[in-house]
Motif scaffolding. Sequence first.
Motif, PDB file in Angstrom:
ATOM      1  N   LEU A 205      -0.295  22.007 -18.521  1.00 15.55           N
ATOM      2  CA  LEU A 205       0.249  23.450 -18.734  1.00 15.55           C
ATOM      3  C   LEU A 205       0.544  22.783 -20.159  1.00 15.55           C
ATOM      4  CD1 LEU A 205      -0.574  25.833 -18.358  1.00 15.55           C
ATOM      5  CD2 LEU A 205       2.528  26.564 -17.121  1.00 15.55           C
ATOM      6  N   LYS A 206       1.748  22.182 -20.556  1.00 15.82           N
ATOM      7  CA  LYS A 206       2.107  21.698 -22.381  1.00 15.82           C
ATOM      8  C   LYS A 206       1.079  21.909 -22.939  1.00 15.82           C
ATOM      9  CE  LYS A 206       5.772  21.066 -22.737  1.00 15.82           C
ATOM     10  NZ  LYS A 206       7.040  19.928 -22.751  1.00 15.82           N
ATOM     11  N   VAL A 207       0.163  20.361 -22.537  1.00 14.47           N
ATOM     12  CA  VAL A 207      -0.911  19.801 -23.376  1.00 14.47           C
ATOM     13  C   VAL A 207      -1.522  20.493 -23.989  1.00 14.47           C
ATOM     14  CG1 VAL A 207      -2.766  18.120 -22.886  1.00 14.47           C
ATOM     15  CG2 VAL A 207       0.165  17.738 -22.897  1.00 14.47           C
ATOM     16  N   VAL A 208      -2.632  21.270 -22.545  1.00  7.71           N
ATOM     17  CA  VAL A 208      -4.032  22.056 -22.603  1.00  7.71           C
ATOM     18  C   VAL A 208      -3.195  23.428 -23.601  1.00  7.71           C
ATOM     19  CG1 VAL A 208      -3.729  23.504 -20.469  1.00  7.71           C
ATOM     20  CG2 VAL A 208      -5.762  22.930 -21.525  1.00  7.71           C
ATOM     21  N   THR A 209      -2.195  23.958 -23.530  1.00  9.49           N
ATOM     22  CA  THR A 209      -1.550  25.227 -24.872  1.00  9.49           C
ATOM     23  C   THR A 209      -1.985  24.526 -25.637  1.00  9.49           C
ATOM     24  OG1 THR A 209      -0.749  26.030 -22.448  1.00  9.49           O
ATOM     25  CG2 THR A 209      -0.233  27.183 -24.736  1.00  9.49           C
ATOM     26  N   SER A 210      -0.731  24.191 -25.699  1.00  9.45           N
ATOM     27  CA  SER A 210      -1.005  22.737 -27.071  1.00  9.45           C
ATOM     28  C   SER A 210      -2.570  22.511 -27.814  1.00  9.45           C
ATOM     29  CB  SER A 210      -0.376  21.495 -27.113  1.00  9.45           C
ATOM     30  OG  SER A 210      -0.225  20.771 -28.156  1.00  9.45           O
ATOM     31  N   LEU A 211      -3.676  22.327 -27.366  1.00  5.08           N
ATOM     32  CA  LEU A 211      -4.577  21.920 -28.254  1.00  5.08           C
ATOM     33  C   LEU A 211      -5.525  23.282 -28.680  1.00  5.08           C
ATOM     34  CD1 LEU A 211      -7.260  20.063 -28.329  1.00  5.08           C
ATOM     35  CD2 LEU A 211      -7.685  19.987 -25.492  1.00  5.08           C
TER      36      LEU A 211
END
Length: 405
Positions: A215-221
């Motif tokens: 969830l954190k990584v995909v939002t950062s992307l």
Amino acid sequence: MKTKGLASAIVTAFAVPAALWLAAPAVAQPAVQARPAAMAASASTTPQAVAAHYAVLVHANYEDARQGAVALQKAIDTFAAAPSEAGLLAARKAWLQAREAYGQTEAFRFYGGPIDNDDGPEGRINAWPMDESYVDYVVDAPTAGIVNDRKVAITRKSLAALNERDGEENVATGWHAIEFLLWGQDLSETGPGNRSFEDFVDGKRPNADRRRQYLKVVTSLLVDDLGTLVKAWAPRQANYGAKFARGGNESLRKMLVGLGSLSRGELAGERLEVALASQDQEDEHSCFSDNTHRDAVTNAMGIQNVWLGRYVRTDGRVVEGPSLQALVAARNPQLAQRTTAQVAASVAATEGIQAPFDREIVGAKDAPGRLRVQKAIDSLTQQSKDLVEAAGAIGITRLTLVNPE
């Protein structure tokens, strides 16, 4: 790379006579109230001025979309640090709020600009529909998805590479991957998905740590991809926006291609007509959150924004300047006024679609919900015809289109 509109069906972008376009099948902000076309007409309105103002408007809209995504990122980071029901609800609210600005940017697509040229991030940002089992467990497959395969690294690079690998519905990134992680499958006929916050709590659900990380990584992307679009249109820079502002009639052609392709091919066709025909929840845009009705409204508003040269920012500031409406009004005031009224009618028709959208599309042909969706389709279809006529009035007779199957 594909959103649903470019994914399942269409990717037919080609130069055709404008007349052939007509054969192609389709916290809320208030709709902009259009001024009479004659009032908007001005001798000082030139193709160059309209194109330059469009670049300003596009930048402002993408800036708002990125700021919404940053607010979403903060809510998700807070939730991931200490998962709770309140934190999950806050993250869902931030997602819904961020979609309001992003939905209006869809009018900037379909002409090979920074969002959807060969290297554009559109497929990472808003691809749909998604096979949710590609990302995480579903009701009949409790160990499915990237989240539950500990052999797969969850990094920005890996998720970007996995997006749409081996199939257009293998969506691993963007708004809808985040949406699925926040809401889970929509198994209710009366409301959205209802994923428990405990899915993100160690010891409560297998691979909760990976779910938080995903969830954190995909939002950062998502934040970074939107940032590239902000930079591409930023004022006073040697970028795509500066080139577009100097593009004259070719830039006007691109603007009208974006409006026409979204109006008939994508919104009326792929996003409404396909779902109405199938009566299948899998064909709705934001199916996990039941936000599809707002997707339709914001897409229609995006068309109106470009036509009027007017955008109301998230903080209430108004970006306003030379418009397509004014150019057309200088040549044919009646046509400009008719098109303006039709564009406003399309916004109103989409606002008439009720939530949840998956209930609007089911039933007999004369069911009230189906009639509301059909009204929006019909309005958007007529709007596309008016836009073709408006293009002709300012000398643009050949357009590159995206058509649905």
